[in-house]
Design a protein around this motif. Structure first.
Motif, PDB file in Angstrom:
ATOM      1  N   PRO A 134      -1.859  -7.071   2.076  1.00  0.00           N
ATOM      2  CA  PRO A 134      -2.130  -5.723   2.606  1.00  0.00           C
ATOM      3  C   PRO A 134      -2.110  -5.640   4.128  1.00  0.00           C
ATOM      4  O   PRO A 134      -1.625  -4.649   4.689  1.00  0.00           O
ATOM      5  CB  PRO A 134      -3.520  -5.402   2.045  1.00  0.00           C
ATOM      6  CG  PRO A 134      -3.555  -6.138   0.742  1.00  0.00           C
ATOM      7  CD  PRO A 134      -2.824  -7.430   1.018  1.00  0.00           C
ATOM      8  N   HIS A 135      -2.613  -6.678   4.830  1.00  0.00           N
ATOM      9  CA  HIS A 135      -2.655  -6.614   6.298  1.00  0.00           C
ATOM     10  C   HIS A 135      -1.264  -6.703   6.915  1.00  0.00           C
ATOM     11  O   HIS A 135      -1.095  -6.455   8.114  1.00  0.00           O
ATOM     12  CB  HIS A 135      -3.567  -7.715   6.855  1.00  0.00           C
ATOM     13  CG  HIS A 135      -2.985  -9.098   6.769  1.00  0.00           C
ATOM     14  ND1 HIS A 135      -3.174  -9.912   5.672  1.00  0.00           N
ATOM     15  CD2 HIS A 135      -2.211  -9.808   7.643  1.00  0.00           C
ATOM     16  CE1 HIS A 135      -2.548 -11.065   5.873  1.00  0.00           C
ATOM     17  NE2 HIS A 135      -1.968 -11.024   7.054  1.00  0.00           N
ATOM     18  N   GLN A 136      -0.276  -7.064   6.120  1.00  0.00           N
ATOM     19  CA  GLN A 136       1.092  -7.146   6.611  1.00  0.00           C
ATOM     20  C   GLN A 136       1.867  -5.843   6.399  1.00  0.00           C
ATOM     21  O   GLN A 136       3.062  -5.790   6.687  1.00  0.00           O
ATOM     22  CB  GLN A 136       1.823  -8.295   5.898  1.00  0.00           C
ATOM     23  CG  GLN A 136       1.230  -9.675   6.205  1.00  0.00           C
ATOM     24  CD  GLN A 136       1.869 -10.780   5.380  1.00  0.00           C
ATOM     25  OE1 GLN A 136       2.044 -10.644   4.166  1.00  0.00           O
ATOM     26  NE2 GLN A 136       2.231 -11.862   6.048  1.00  0.00           N
ATOM     27  N   LEU A 137       1.188  -4.820   5.911  1.00  0.00           N
ATOM     28  CA  LEU A 137       1.835  -3.547   5.610  1.00  0.00           C
ATOM     29  C   LEU A 137       1.385  -2.462   6.592  1.00  0.00           C
ATOM     30  O   LEU A 137       0.264  -2.502   7.099  1.00  0.00           O
ATOM     31  CB  LEU A 137       1.484  -3.092   4.189  1.00  0.00           C
ATOM     32  CG  LEU A 137       1.810  -4.058   3.043  1.00  0.00           C
ATOM     33  CD1 LEU A 137       1.274  -3.499   1.729  1.00  0.00           C
ATOM     34  CD2 LEU A 137       3.303  -4.310   2.952  1.00  0.00           C
ATOM     35  N   SER A 138       2.256  -1.512   6.823  1.00  0.00           N
ATOM     36  CA  SER A 138       1.885  -0.346   7.635  1.00  0.00           C
ATOM     37  C   SER A 138       1.027   0.600   6.802  1.00  0.00           C
ATOM     38  O   SER A 138       0.881   0.434   5.578  1.00  0.00           O
ATOM     39  CB  SER A 138       3.152   0.383   8.101  1.00  0.00           C
ATOM     40  OG  SER A 138       3.798   0.996   6.993  1.00  0.00           O
ATOM     41  N   GLY A 139       0.483   1.634   7.459  1.00  0.00           N
ATOM     42  CA  GLY A 139      -0.347   2.596   6.742  1.00  0.00           C
ATOM     43  C   GLY A 139       0.417   3.296   5.625  1.00  0.00           C
ATOM     44  O   GLY A 139      -0.086   3.458   4.506  1.00  0.00           O
ATOM     45  N   GLY A 140       1.641   3.711   5.912  1.00  0.00           N
ATOM     46  CA  GLY A 140       2.451   4.374   4.899  1.00  0.00           C
ATOM     47  C   GLY A 140       2.787   3.455   3.735  1.00  0.00           C
ATOM     48  O   GLY A 140       2.823   3.883   2.579  1.00  0.00           O
TER      49      GLY A 140
END
Length: 372
Positions: A134-140
Motif C-alpha cells: 500500500p505505501h508504494q501506491l498513490s492515493g488514486g
C-alpha cells in the motif's frame, strides 16, 4: 410491483441525548447511484454506518431485498464499505488485501481467487500491481484497490464514504469519471456520501439532501438543482442569490413580488403563497443577464465591482431602492463578455432565465440577507 433493493423505514439514531438521525425513510433501487449529500455533521456518514451495521439504530428498520437486516452483524449483511482513508492493511500486498474478504469467509478456493483478483484488478485498471505494498501506491491507486477489495465480495450495495476526499482536485475529477464508469459496468448499487454538491450533481442518479439528521429533499440532480423544496436546499445546492421579497400577487403559474420599491413577475414554484406575506426569491447567479439599457421584468442595480476569474466574470451589484439604506447585494456570473460592458458605479438592469428563479416561503430565523 418490483421491490426496492434497500428500504429505510422511520430510522432514528441517538448519540446520548443528541438526535442524530430523525425518521429517515426512503428506498434505494437496484443498480442506481444514490448520493447522500449534506454539510459536515448532518448525519450522512452515520446513516451510511447504520446501513453497513457499524452503528446500531434506536428505532425503525432497514430492509434489504425485503428482509430486515437491522439486527445483523456487519459481516452478515451483503454490503461493503469503502472508507475515505481506504483502510488497506499496510502489511499485506495488493493481492492479499483484495483476497482478504473471500479468505475470511472461505467462499473461494485459491485457484478461484487468482481469477477473481485478476478480474477485479482489470476492472479498476490496476493489473500488474499484485505484489505492490500500500505505501508504494498513490492515493488514486489505493482508492482503486479498496474498491476492488470491496467488489470481489459481490455485494448487493457498495457504500462509499467520501472516498475522494483525500485526493487533489484534478485527481478527484478524474476519479469521479472512473467511479461512475465502474458503477455502470458492474451494475452494482452505489450509495455515496459527500458534502461536495458538484460531485453529487455530476455522478448521481438520485440525491438525498440531508441537514440536521433529516431528509430535506430526494430527487434527480436536475430536479434538486432547479426545483429546491425549501430554503436550505436552495442555499446549499447551486450558487444562488437569495433575496427577501414581498408577495404582491399570487396565482397558479406566476407571482408578482416587490423588492423594496421594485416589482418583478416570476414563476411561483411549488409552494402556495399569499399576497401580503414575505417570501424568498432564489435566483441562479449564472442564469442572470445584465443589460446597460432598460429591459422588461428586470431589477435596476448599481455595479459595485467586476472580477475576472478564468472563464468566469463575477459582477457584484446593489439593488437600487428609493432610499440608499439597506440595499440588497447580488452577484451575476457570466461565462463570456456580454453586450453590456459595465464599470463600477454604472446603473444596469438585471434579468434572468425563466427557469433560473424559484419563490420559496420565508422560514423563521432565516438571516440570509446581504446588504451594502
Amino acid at each position: 410491483m418490483k421491490k426496492p433493493l434497500l428500504s429505510l423505514v422511520n430510522l432514528n439514531k441517538y448519540f446520548g441525548d443528541f438526535h442524530v438521525l430523525r425518521d429517515i425513510s426512503f428506498d434505494i433501487e437496484k443498480g442506481e447511484f444514490l448520493t447522500l449529500l449534506g454539510p459536515s455533521g448532518c448525519g450522512k456518514t452515520t446513516l451510511l454506518r447504520c446501513i453497513s451495521g457499524l452503528e446500531s439504530i434506536d428505532s425503525g428498520d432497514i430492509l434489504l431485498n425485503g428482509e430486515s437486516i437491522k439486527d445483523l452483524a456487519p459481516n452478515r449483511r451483503n454490503v461493503n464499505t469503502v472508507f475515505q482513508n481506504y483502510a488497506l492493511f499496510p502489511h499485506l500486498n495488493v493481492y492479499d488485501n483484495i483476497c482478504y474478504g473471500p479468505r475470511v469467509k472461505r467462499t473461494l478456493t485459491e485457484e478461484q481467487l487468482k481469477e477473481k483478483v485478476r478480474e477485479a484488478l482489470d476492472l479498476v485498471q490496476m493489473s500488474g500491481y499484485e505484489n505492490r505494498m500500500p505505501h508504494q501506491l498513490s492515493g488514486g491507486q489505493r482508492q482503486r484497490i479498496a474498491i476492488a477489495r470491496a467488489l470481489i465480495n459481490q455485494p448487493d450495495i457498495l457504500l462509499l464514504d467520501e472516498p475522494l476526499g483525500a485526493l487533489d482536485l484534478r485527481l478527484r475529477k478524474h476519479m469521479q469519471a472512473e467511479l461512475l464508469q465502474l458503477q455502470k459496468v458492474t451494475g452494482t448499487t452505489f450509495v455515496y456520501v459527500t458534502h461536495d454538491q458538484d460531485e453529487a450533481l455530476n455522478m448521481s442518479d438520485r440525491i438525498v439532501v440531508i441537514n440536521q439528521g433529516e431528509v430535506q429533499q430526494l430527487g434527480t440532480p436536475l430536479d434538486i438543482y432547479n426545483n429546491p423544496k425549501n430554503l436550505f436546499v436552495a442555499e446549499f445546492i447551486g450558487d444562488r442569490n437569495i433575496l427577501e421579497v414581498d408577495v404582491l400577487e399570487w396565482a397558479e403559474g406566476s407571482a408578482k413580488v416587490g423588492l423594496g420599491s421594485q416589482v418583478v413577475q416570476i414563476g411561483n414554484g411549488r409552494h402556495q403563497l399569499y399576497a401580503g406575506e414575505r417570501a424568498v426569491l432564489a435566483v441562479h447567479k449564472d442564469k442572470m443577464r445584465i443589460s446597460c439599457t432598460p429591459v422588461p421584468n428586470a431589477l435596476v442595480t448599481e455595479a459595485l465591482s467586476i472580477h475576472y476569474a478564468g472563464s468566469q466574470i463575477r459582477i457584484e451589484l446593489a439593488v437600487v431602492h428609493e432610499t440608499e439604506a439597506g440595499r440588497e447585494r447580488i452577484t451575476v456570473i457570466l461565462y463570456q463578455q456580454g453586450d453590456c460592458e459595465c464599470r463600477p458605479g454604472d446603473t444596469v438592469w438585471v434579468s434572468w432565465d425563466a427557469d433560473g428563479a424559484v419563490l420559496l416561503p420565508l422560514e423563521p430565523g432565516w438571516q440570509g440577507r446581504v446588504l451594502v
